[in-house]
Design an enzyme around this catalytic site. Structure first.
Site, PDB file in Angstrom:
ATOM      1  N   CYS A  39       0.829  -1.203   0.000  1.00 32.62           N
ATOM      2  CA  CYS A  39       0.000   0.000   0.000  1.00 32.62           C
ATOM      3  C   CYS A  39       0.868   1.259   0.000  1.00 32.62           C
ATOM      4  O   CYS A  39       2.023   1.239   0.434  1.00 32.62           O
ATOM      5  CB  CYS A  39      -0.897  -0.021   1.233  1.00 32.62           C
ATOM      6  SG  CYS A  39      -2.167   1.271   1.263  1.00 32.62           S
ATOM      7  N   ASP A  41       0.374   3.651   1.890  1.00 35.28           N
ATOM      8  CA  ASP A  41       0.299   4.166   3.260  1.00 35.28           C
ATOM      9  C   ASP A  41       1.676   4.555   3.785  1.00 35.28           C
ATOM     10  O   ASP A  41       2.635   3.782   3.691  1.00 35.28           O
ATOM     11  CB  ASP A  41      -0.317   3.099   4.163  1.00 35.28           C
ATOM     12  CG  ASP A  41      -0.753   3.634   5.515  1.00 35.28           C
ATOM     13  OD1 ASP A  41       0.130   4.095   6.273  1.00 35.28           O
ATOM     14  OD2 ASP A  41      -1.955   3.579   5.813  1.00 35.28           O
ATOM     15  N   ARG A  43       2.855   4.639   6.603  1.00 34.39           N
ATOM     16  CA  ARG A  43       3.353   3.876   7.754  1.00 34.39           C
ATOM     17  C   ARG A  43       4.067   2.593   7.353  1.00 34.39           C
ATOM     18  O   ARG A  43       4.609   1.895   8.212  1.00 34.39           O
ATOM     19  CB  ARG A  43       2.179   3.542   8.684  1.00 34.39           C
ATOM     20  CG  ARG A  43       1.500   4.770   9.276  1.00 34.39           C
ATOM     21  CD  ARG A  43       0.199   4.429   9.945  1.00 34.39           C
ATOM     22  NE  ARG A  43      -0.821   4.000   8.970  1.00 34.39           N
ATOM     23  CZ  ARG A  43      -2.061   3.629   9.291  1.00 34.39           C
ATOM     24  NH1 ARG A  43      -2.426   3.608  10.567  1.00 34.39           N
ATOM     25  NH2 ARG A  43      -2.919   3.274   8.344  1.00 34.39           N
ATOM     26  N   HIS A  97      -1.945  -4.461   4.998  1.00 37.64           N
ATOM     27  CA  HIS A  97      -1.551  -3.977   6.334  1.00 37.64           C
ATOM     28  C   HIS A  97      -2.767  -3.625   7.168  1.00 37.64           C
ATOM     29  O   HIS A  97      -3.853  -3.374   6.644  1.00 37.64           O
ATOM     30  CB  HIS A  97      -0.626  -2.753   6.205  1.00 37.64           C
ATOM     31  CG  HIS A  97      -1.326  -1.528   5.694  1.00 37.64           C
ATOM     32  ND1 HIS A  97      -1.893  -0.585   6.530  1.00 37.64           N
ATOM     33  CD2 HIS A  97      -1.550  -1.090   4.434  1.00 37.64           C
ATOM     34  CE1 HIS A  97      -2.429   0.379   5.804  1.00 37.64           C
ATOM     35  NE2 HIS A  97      -2.240   0.088   4.516  1.00 37.64           N
ATOM     36  N   CYS A 100      -5.999  -0.496   6.984  1.00 35.83           N
ATOM     37  CA  CYS A 100      -5.857   0.002   5.612  1.00 35.83           C
ATOM     38  C   CYS A 100      -7.055   0.878   5.247  1.00 35.83           C
ATOM     39  O   CYS A 100      -8.211   0.432   5.304  1.00 35.83           O
ATOM     40  CB  CYS A 100      -5.745  -1.170   4.646  1.00 35.83           C
ATOM     41  SG  CYS A 100      -5.616  -0.680   2.914  1.00 35.83           S
TER      42      CYS A 100
END
Length: 218
Positions: A39, A41, A43, A97, A100
């Site tokens: 992703c 993302d 993080r 993850h 999400c």
């Protein structure tokens, strides 16, 4: 922005100097053994969580770690084709993850009313909620999100196999596919066991031994 600029300076003075020979070698080309699809993302840091050096992972990132089906003219299909046919990666990891946002949106489609491009992109995961309900039945909202994240990894592995280049590499046993989910808060990885079609902790610290004979999914 100043933090990023300061970080560049630190990189040049420390990390680059310590691995200068590696970077000089990489300047001549790349030969990563693994493609890592995850992703967008902020993080998620694929190199950090896998302990990989530059040049070891060929990374593809987008919202929800999705792969459009078949040989559509997309950035994802082109990137995967290059990884498989030009770089000849031996492994592809699809890594979802926890928490999400894209998967939350599949459970709460009204959250995308002001995000038409996001809503359109989520067509690549159409049916994931229904698949999850068929597999697990009704669950609490928190558990349902975790299960949808897992089901999305299964779906994207299926989508991967619909790409001609991936199907050919699998048929010739030149490629292995792996499905993972990463728990941000705990730092743990769960891996899809293809035979049981279930996710389990990737390894137990007390008894972990690398599996050198793994084939197909892991």
């Amino acid at each position: 922005m100043q933090k990023l600029i300061h970080g560049i300076r630190q990189f040049q003075q420390s990390e680059y100097r310590r691995k200068q020979s590696l970077f000089e070698e990489l300047a001549g080309g790349q030969a990563p053994p693994t493609m890592f699809i995850t992703c967008a993302d902020s993080r998620i840091d694929p190199n950090l969580i896998t302990g990989s050096d530059p040049g070891e992972l060929f990374v593809l990132r987008n919202a929800g770690n999705m792969i459009p089906r078949q040989d559509m003219a997309s950035g994802e299909a082109a990137t995967i084709e290059f990884a498989v046919k030009a770089l000849k990666v031996e492994h592809i990891v699809v890594c979802g993850h926890s928490q999400c946002g894209a998967m939350k949106a599949t459970l709460e489609p009204e959250s995308c009313e002001s995000l038409p491009s996001v809503a359109g992109w989520l067509r690549n995961v159409k049916g994931v909620v229904e698949r999850t309900l068929r597999r697990h039945g009704e669950q609490s909202p928190e558990r349902m999100l975790d299960l949808v994240i897992q089901e999305n990894v299964r779906m994207q592995l299926e989508n991967l196999q619909s790409l001609r280049c991936v199907a050919e590499a699998l048929a010739s046993e030149q490629l292995q596919l792996h499905g993972w989910t990463y728990d941000i808060g705990r730092g743990e990885i769960e891996s899809l066991d293809h035979e049981r079609n279930e996710f389990a902790t990737l390894f137990n610290d007390e008894c972990y031994q690398p599996d050198e004979s793994a084939t197909g999914f892991a």
